[in-house]
Design a protein around this motif. Structure first.
Motif, mmCIF file in Angstrom:
data_model
loop_
_atom_site.group_PDB
_atom_site.id
_atom_site.type_symbol
_atom_site.label_atom_id
_atom_site.label_comp_id
_atom_site.label_asym_id
_atom_site.label_seq_id
_atom_site.Cartn_x
_atom_site.Cartn_y
_atom_site.Cartn_z
ATOM 1 N N ASN A 84 0.938 -1.317 0.199
ATOM 2 C CA ASN A 84 -0.106 0.143 0.275
ATOM 3 C C ASN A 84 0.987 1.039 -0.238
ATOM 4 O OD1 ASN A 84 -2.371 1.304 -0.079
ATOM 5 N ND2 ASN A 84 -2.528 0.978 2.172
ATOM 6 N N TYR A 85 2.200 1.469 0.694
ATOM 7 C CA TYR A 85 3.092 2.310 0.928
ATOM 8 C C TYR A 85 3.761 2.625 -1.134
ATOM 9 C CZ TYR A 85 3.446 2.687 6.326
ATOM 10 O OH TYR A 85 2.713 2.848 7.668
ATOM 11 N N LEU A 86 3.855 0.910 -1.241
ATOM 12 C CA LEU A 86 4.604 1.237 -2.501
ATOM 13 C C LEU A 86 3.233 2.138 -3.470
ATOM 14 C CD1 LEU A 86 6.896 1.235 -4.649
ATOM 15 C CD2 LEU A 86 5.437 -1.314 -4.778
ATOM 16 N N GLU A 87 2.427 2.172 -3.298
ATOM 17 C CA GLU A 87 1.121 2.343 -4.473
ATOM 18 C C GLU A 87 0.797 3.297 -4.343
ATOM 19 O OE1 GLU A 87 0.662 -0.451 -6.270
ATOM 20 O OE2 GLU A 87 -0.631 0.841 -8.418
ATOM 21 N N SER A 88 1.065 3.546 -3.259
ATOM 22 C CA SER A 88 0.513 5.394 -2.807
ATOM 23 C C SER A 88 1.129 5.934 -2.959
ATOM 24 C CB SER A 88 -0.074 5.395 -1.821
ATOM 25 O OG SER A 88 -0.874 4.636 -1.208
ATOM 26 N N GLY A 89 2.981 5.717 -2.607
ATOM 27 C CA GLY A 89 3.885 7.083 -3.111
ATOM 28 C C GLY A 89 4.120 6.776 -4.591
ATOM 29 N N ILE A 90 4.156 5.929 -5.755
ATOM 30 C CA ILE A 90 4.593 5.615 -6.681
ATOM 31 C C ILE A 90 3.094 6.819 -7.639
ATOM 32 C CG2 ILE A 90 6.080 4.070 -7.167
ATOM 33 C CD1 ILE A 90 3.457 2.231 -8.163
ATOM 34 N N ASN A 91 2.664 7.081 -7.463
ATOM 35 C CA ASN A 91 0.912 7.482 -7.575
ATOM 36 C C ASN A 91 0.850 8.151 -7.317
ATOM 37 O OD1 ASN A 91 -0.758 4.890 -9.147
ATOM 38 N ND2 ASN A 91 -1.494 4.100 -7.406
ATOM 39 N N SER A 92 1.596 8.646 -6.497
ATOM 40 C CA SER A 92 1.370 10.752 -5.852
ATOM 41 C C SER A 92 2.496 10.997 -6.822
ATOM 42 C CB SER A 92 1.231 10.887 -4.792
ATOM 43 O OG SER A 92 3.627 10.244 -4.523
ATOM 44 N N ILE A 93 2.668 10.791 -7.754
ATOM 45 C CA ILE A 93 4.219 11.076 -8.012
ATOM 46 C C ILE A 93 4.130 10.822 -9.601
ATOM 47 C CG2 ILE A 93 7.012 10.583 -8.926
ATOM 48 C CD1 ILE A 93 6.957 9.006 -7.146
ATOM 49 N N PRO A 94 4.001 12.795 -10.025
ATOM 50 C CA PRO A 94 3.210 12.736 -11.496
ATOM 51 C C PRO A 94 4.574 12.383 -12.783
ATOM 52 C CG PRO A 94 4.610 14.740 -10.146
ATOM 53 C CD PRO A 94 4.634 13.610 -9.249
ATOM 54 N N ASP A 95 5.211 12.651 -12.558
ATOM 55 C CA ASP A 95 6.407 11.432 -13.128
ATOM 56 C C ASP A 95 5.736 10.090 -13.756
ATOM 57 O OD1 ASP A 95 9.256 13.742 -12.400
ATOM 58 O OD2 ASP A 95 8.005 13.959 -13.425
#
Length: 531
Positions: free
Chosen positions: A129-140
């Motif tokens: 969940n951390y990984l998914e939320s983290g990468i999805n918050s990145i605009p790149d």
């Protein structure tokens, strides 16, 4: 970050199971609710996070399994007379098989293992969940690939760029994802296969300029790619982060965006040593405006700002202790060269990062992993690590300390008093043996280790002093039946004698001290082996 309440339904005609399992402590972030029922109903099975079957069932194992939610656990207790069961067949419906609960220790052990598994699954979910939320918050664009080039995970920005869902993308290669024509793929145009090979070969993060055909047309990306390593140290895939620079007017604009987005204080210096640019975080941290330092000498600014500070090298970075807002702070300075298109040195990038909290946390984590949380003494794991690093063929003296009748303290006065006794004992060990390596092995057992030559008669006197101090310490309290200690001493100058063998010798001497009446010490001699 999460908290789980496990509903544990025990289907048994006896309260034995519940009594045993209640003694097993809940894992961190978990709590338990127990209920013992004499018969099985599918409704109770369904509401259980853990269902333990210890009674005959009118339901088939498949029916019990179907009643369980996917993440819930089903346990079956085998009775002694169930010798003709096909365990392989029945195990497909149950998460664990226990022996009929007559052995409390074994039952508690199996339950603790089940709790550990449930917690590991929950922690895995949290990490994902951390990984998914983290990468999805990145605009790149962010993606993970295996060594064959198949995309294992991508973020929302990646899906938007290719016009496909994650389900369509994950598990597929670049040819399909980016809708490349066969001739383009074969020629390697817009494929970026070479950069993947470079990253895997170089085994480090690399930066590339890549042209990619997307649903929005031909795009230019600044792409960071890093290798991902397996347990054996070999690459198992890559991770990439791509920033779309197609619409940037010039490299200066791109530099401004990069500087503004970086979470650190950054200073750009030209090849002539003059400051060219600084980001807002630099201005905030050093309480200076960009206009005040641009076109000024970087070396002069540094000498003035970091005057009277302590510098130390830490790999590629320099660490500086500075005074900021009346407090000492640790500042990491990393210097990176900037090259022009012809690979001539065009300037330098200085990254300033306050690592005060980070270093303090690292030290705290290291301390916590090496010490016993209650007494502050070193733990058993770090004891062995320390011996391996520092013994170096030196003589070793071990003093094995065990409190007498300690269980009676917990039973009579409660565990809080027991903890106070353990803490007080640890403090006495520090006073009596300030130079020694002190370890709490577990429970009420302590180990004192001295490396180097140590006269046995002097050591005996110090142990006698320790025994008196322990006795005096606890006699001063109003409570009765407080512990004395029994101590075993073992020494060796033989570098081939393992530390485990020496510990067994000190433990044997300790046993003899207890046999001899307690509140005394015993020195190990080979004769003790015959007793």
């Amino acid at each position: 970050m999460y908290h789980c309440k496990l509903k544990i339904n025990i289907f048994s005609t006896s309260s034995f199971l519940e009594e045993v399992l209640k003694k097993v402590p809940a894992k961190e972030r978990f709590e338990h609710e127990f209920e013992t029922l004499s018969s099985i109903t599918l409704e109770k099975i369904k509401e259980s996070n853990i269902a333990i079957i210890d009674v005959p069932s009118c339901y088939l194992p498949s029916q019990l399994r179907e009643a369980c939610e996917k993440e819930n656990r089903l346990v079956y207790c085998l009775n002694k007379d169930e010798t003709d069961l096909d365990l392989e067949a029945i195990s497909q419906y149950f998460d664990d098989l226990w022996e009929s609960p007559e052995n409390a220790a074994l039952t508690a052990f199996r339950f603790e293992r089940l709790l550990t598994f449930i917690k590991s699954q929950k922690d895995l979910w949290l990490t994902e969940n951390y990984l998914e939320s983290g990468i999805n918050s990145i605009p790149d664009l962010v993606w993970y690939k295996d060594v064959r080039g198949a995309h294992l995970k991508v973020n929302d920005a990646f899906c938007q760029a290719v016009g496909k869902t994650k389900k369509e993308v994950e598990g597929r290669g670049r040819y399909y994802i980016w809708d490349l024509k066969k001739e383009e793929y074969e020629k390697g145009e817009y494929v970026c296969l070479e950069t993947e090979e470079i990253v895997l070969k170089e085994r480090k993060t690399c930066l590339f300029d890549e042209k990619v055909k997307s649903k929005h047309g031909l795009r230019q990306f600044k792409t960071y790619k890093s290798p991902i390593f397996g347990d054996d140290g070999e690459p198992i895939g890559t991770v990439g982060v791509a920033h779309d620079v197609t619409d940037l007017e010039n490299m200066g604009t791109e530099m401004e965006i990069i500087l503004r987005s970086m979470p650190f204080s950054i200073l750009v210096v030209g090849s002539d040593g003059l400051i060219i640019n600084a980001n807002e975080r630099f201005e905030d941290y050093f309480k200076i405006k960009r206009e005040e330092i641009v076109n000024h000498s970087y070396q002069e600014w540094r000498d003035k700002t970091l005057a009277n500070s302590t510098l130390s090298e830490n790999g590629k970075a320099t660490e500086v202790v500075i005074c900021k807002d009346g407090k000492e702070c640790l500042l990491e300075i990393r210097e990176e060269p900037i090259y022009d298109i012809f690979y001539n040195l065009a300037g330098r990038l200085y990254i300033y990062r306050d690592v005060t909290t980070e270093r303090a946390l690292e030290e705290q984590i290291l301390y916590n992993s090496n010490t016993d949380f209650l007494t502050g003494l070193y733990n058993r794991r770090y004891f062995y690590e320390y011996v391996n690093q520092h013994r170096n063929n030196k003589p070793v003296s071990l003093i094995y300390v065990d409190l007498d009748h300690f269980k009676g303290i917990n039973d009579s006065f409660g565990h809080q008093t027991g903890d106070e006794v353990l803490i007080a004992t640890a403090e006495l060990l520090k006073i009596c043996f300030p130079e020694a390596f002190l370890t709490r092995l577990g429970g009420d057992e302590f180990l004192i280790m001295i490396l180097g030559k140590c006269d046995i008669s002097q050591l005996s006197m110090r142990v006698e002093w320790l025994l008196k101090e322990i006795d005096n310490k606890y006699l001063k309290t109003e409570k009765t039946s407080l512990p004395t200690a029994s101590i075993g001493i073992a020494q060796t100058e033989d570098p081939d004698l393992s530390i485990d063998q020496l510990m067994r010798q000190s433990d044997l001497a300790l046993y003899q001290a207890k046999q001899g009446g307690r509140n005394r010490y015993q020195i190990y001699t080979p004769d003790l082996m015959k007793k």
